[in-house]
Design an enzyme around this catalytic site. Structure first.
Site, PDB file in Angstrom:
ATOM      1  N   ARG A  79       0.847  -1.208   0.000  1.00  0.00           N
ATOM      2  CA  ARG A  79       0.000   0.000   0.000  1.00  0.00           C
ATOM      3  C   ARG A  79       0.874   1.246   0.000  1.00  0.00           C
ATOM      4  NH1 ARG A  79      -1.925   2.772   4.927  1.00  0.00           N
ATOM      5  NH2 ARG A  79      -3.589   4.236   4.398  1.00  0.00           N
ATOM      6  N   ARG A 109      -9.519  18.500   9.163  1.00  0.00           N
ATOM      7  CA  ARG A 109      -8.534  18.567  10.242  1.00  0.00           C
ATOM      8  C   ARG A 109      -8.508  19.947  10.871  1.00  0.00           C
ATOM      9  NH1 ARG A 109      -5.099  14.128   9.466  1.00  0.00           N
ATOM     10  NH2 ARG A 109      -5.180  13.204   7.382  1.00  0.00           N
ATOM     11  N   LYS A 122     -13.173   2.429   0.697  1.00  0.00           N
ATOM     12  CA  LYS A 122     -12.852   2.401   2.124  1.00  0.00           C
ATOM     13  C   LYS A 122     -14.100   2.818   2.906  1.00  0.00           C
ATOM     14  CE  LYS A 122      -8.864   4.171   3.300  1.00  0.00           C
ATOM     15  NZ  LYS A 122      -7.797   5.217   3.409  1.00  0.00           N
ATOM     16  N   THR A 129      -6.767  -1.284  10.100  1.00  0.00           N
ATOM     17  CA  THR A 129      -6.667  -0.327  11.207  1.00  0.00           C
ATOM     18  C   THR A 129      -6.303  -0.979  12.541  1.00  0.00           C
ATOM     19  OG1 THR A 129      -8.437   0.964  10.146  1.00  0.00           O
ATOM     20  CG2 THR A 129      -7.659   1.706  12.289  1.00  0.00           C
TER      21      THR A 129
END
Length: 476
Positions: free
Chosen positions: A33, A74, A222, A280
């Site tokens: 990845r 963020r 995802k 994760t």
């Protein structure tokens, strides 16, 4: 390789040297990845070249997955780099703030004030900090700290229950798709899709960008937004697979909801002939420790027992102290868990009907090889579809998928229990079958006396043309 479950590993500073990369590939990595949240285009191109060269040197087929960053939701930066939020204190998020302090923080995502209202809860830094929204005043979100803690530059923001309007594909993602297609990434992972439309747009952009290289990637959605859960079936139909991205998803729906959702997503993906990656914090402690916790061992093993195609490593291999040891530990957990898998092939076929000849042949090969206790199943396949269908069901024997197309071979590295092998086919069916057996005996996949089931299509070389099943025994 006796392991059926595949391993996806993220490469970064800890694993980008040729020496370490070779060691983790030899330890069992099937898909590498590349995280497009970090680095620039040339960094990713250079790493892709390194992965291809290293895999070839190791004699392994390894796919590359380009993981898009998605929208940056963020906080901004702080004077001094971080602050400490106290429970009960007031804190303001301001889309117009340039540099934050203990009372206020800026926002990378300027539309956040339009997406929230009084009573909403915002979760920062993977849910470690919780803010209750008291009011929205123009560009400012006035909050009270419910759970405090240290907050540093550029930490992520989630809205509990979902509902943020940020698009799945940003301008950066669109440019990154062009970069990924330039080195022909085998898989493209799309972050934060909310609907099938997000995946359809990503596929259109990828196909256009890849056309110059004669390349079409497989798409991985995802699943990390609350809105994606009710749209899961439609997202699966528009994708080649999904990633159970448990980090952001847990923040939005709550930690307690994730285990059941994981099982549901794995089951749905398999039922719909899609691949699934579980990701994760699977081996999070091994970022700094040489051995995993017992809870992590159970987490990986349970994903295997659920039927996931692959388990994924993120910071563990990208930035951790023990990237090679982490891959080795994960591989051993997978092998041990697979020993106790429940075989339920007959139940898989109850009330099922197959309308396609190629799909029916794939299922017949599984059923026959299982009951005759064959050593292996072999599929001569152009696109890899036959191997994908076979991999949706659990059998004790390996599935060897032989294809003349390098892109198909790499894509199949992610399919559970499939061992892809590159082989050019003869146009003569009997000669092709003979070549396949010779190659597998040479690679020690088969030995004299072994029986196996083999599928192919006539005429040879036509995608979607699998129409023959033959039972064979190695006699030479």
């Amino acid at each position: 390789m006796s392991r059926a479950t595949k391993i996806v590993a993220t490469i970064g500073p800890a694993s980008s040297s040729p020496e370490v990369l070779e060691r983790i590939i030899r330890a069992g990595v099937d898909v590498v990845r590349l995280n497009f949240s970090h680095g620039n285009a040339q960094d990713h191109i250079d790493r892709a070249v390194l992965v291809r060269d290293t895999a070839k040197r190791c004699g392994r087929e390894v796919a590359i997955m380009a993981d898009l960053q998605g929208p940056k939701i963020r906080v901004g930066k702080f004077t001094g780099g971080k602050i400490l939020l106290e429970k009960g204190s007031r804190f303001t998020l301001d889309a117009e703030c340039e540099l934050g302090n203990a009372d206020i923080a800026g926002l990378d995502y300027k539309d956040l004030p339009s997406d929230v209202k009084q009573g909403d809860r915002l979760l920062l830094n993977d849910g470690l900090i919780v803010l209750a929204v008291d009011a929205v005043e123009g560009s400012k979100i006035i909050t009270t700290v419910v759970i405090g803690g240290e907050l540093s530059n550029n930490k992520g923001i989630n809205k509990q229950g979902g509902g943020l309007s940020a698009p799945a594909l940003t301008a950066k993602d669109m440019e990154d798709i062009r970069t990924a297609m330039a080195f022909q990434a085998d898989y493209l992972a799309v972050s934060f899709p909310k609907s099938a439309t997000d995946m359809e747009l990503a596929r259109q952009l990828a196909n256009v960008a890849g056309a110059a290289h004669g390349h079409k990637p497989a798409l991985i959605a995802k699943i990390e937004r609350a809105e994606a859960i009710p749209a899961l079936a439609e997202i699966l139909k528009a994708s080649d697979g999904i990633m159970v991205a448990r980090g952001d998803l847990a923040v939005e729906v709550g930690n307690a909801a994730v285990p059941a959702l994981q099982k549901r997503m794995i089951r749905m993906a398999r039922d719909m002939d899609r691949v699934v990656i579980t990701a994760t914090q699977m081996m999070e402690s091994m970022i700094t420790n040489a051995v995993p916790t017992r809870a992590e061992v159970s987490d990986v093993a349970n994903a295997v027992l659920d039927g996931t195609d692959a388990v994924m490593l993120s910071a563990e291999t990208a930035a951790g102290k023990y990237p090679v040891e982490t891959v080795e530990a994960m591989a051993s957990i997978c092998v041990e868990a697979e020993r106790f898998e429940e075989m339920k092939l007959e139940r898989d076929f109850v009330d099922k009907s197959f309308t396609r000849i190629d799909h029916s042949i794939a299922m017949a090969a599984l059923f026959t090889a299982h009951h005759l206790d064959c050593k292996a199943i072999v599929a001569l396949t152009e696109s890899g579809s036959t191997a994908l269908w076979m991999s949706r069901h659990r059998v004790r024997m390996p599935i060897y998928a032989l294809s003349p197309k390098e892109s198909s071979v790499r894509r199949m590295t992610l399919y559970r229990n499939v061992r892809p092998v590159h082989m050019q086919f003869s146009n003569d069916r009997d000669e092709a079958l003979k070549q396949a057996e010779i190659l597998l005996v040479k690679n020690h996949a088969l030995a004299i006396g072994d029986s196996y089931a083999i599928t192919c299509g006539e005429p040879m070389g036509a995608p979607g043309g699998t129409n023959m099943l033959k039972l064979m025994r190695v006699n030479r």
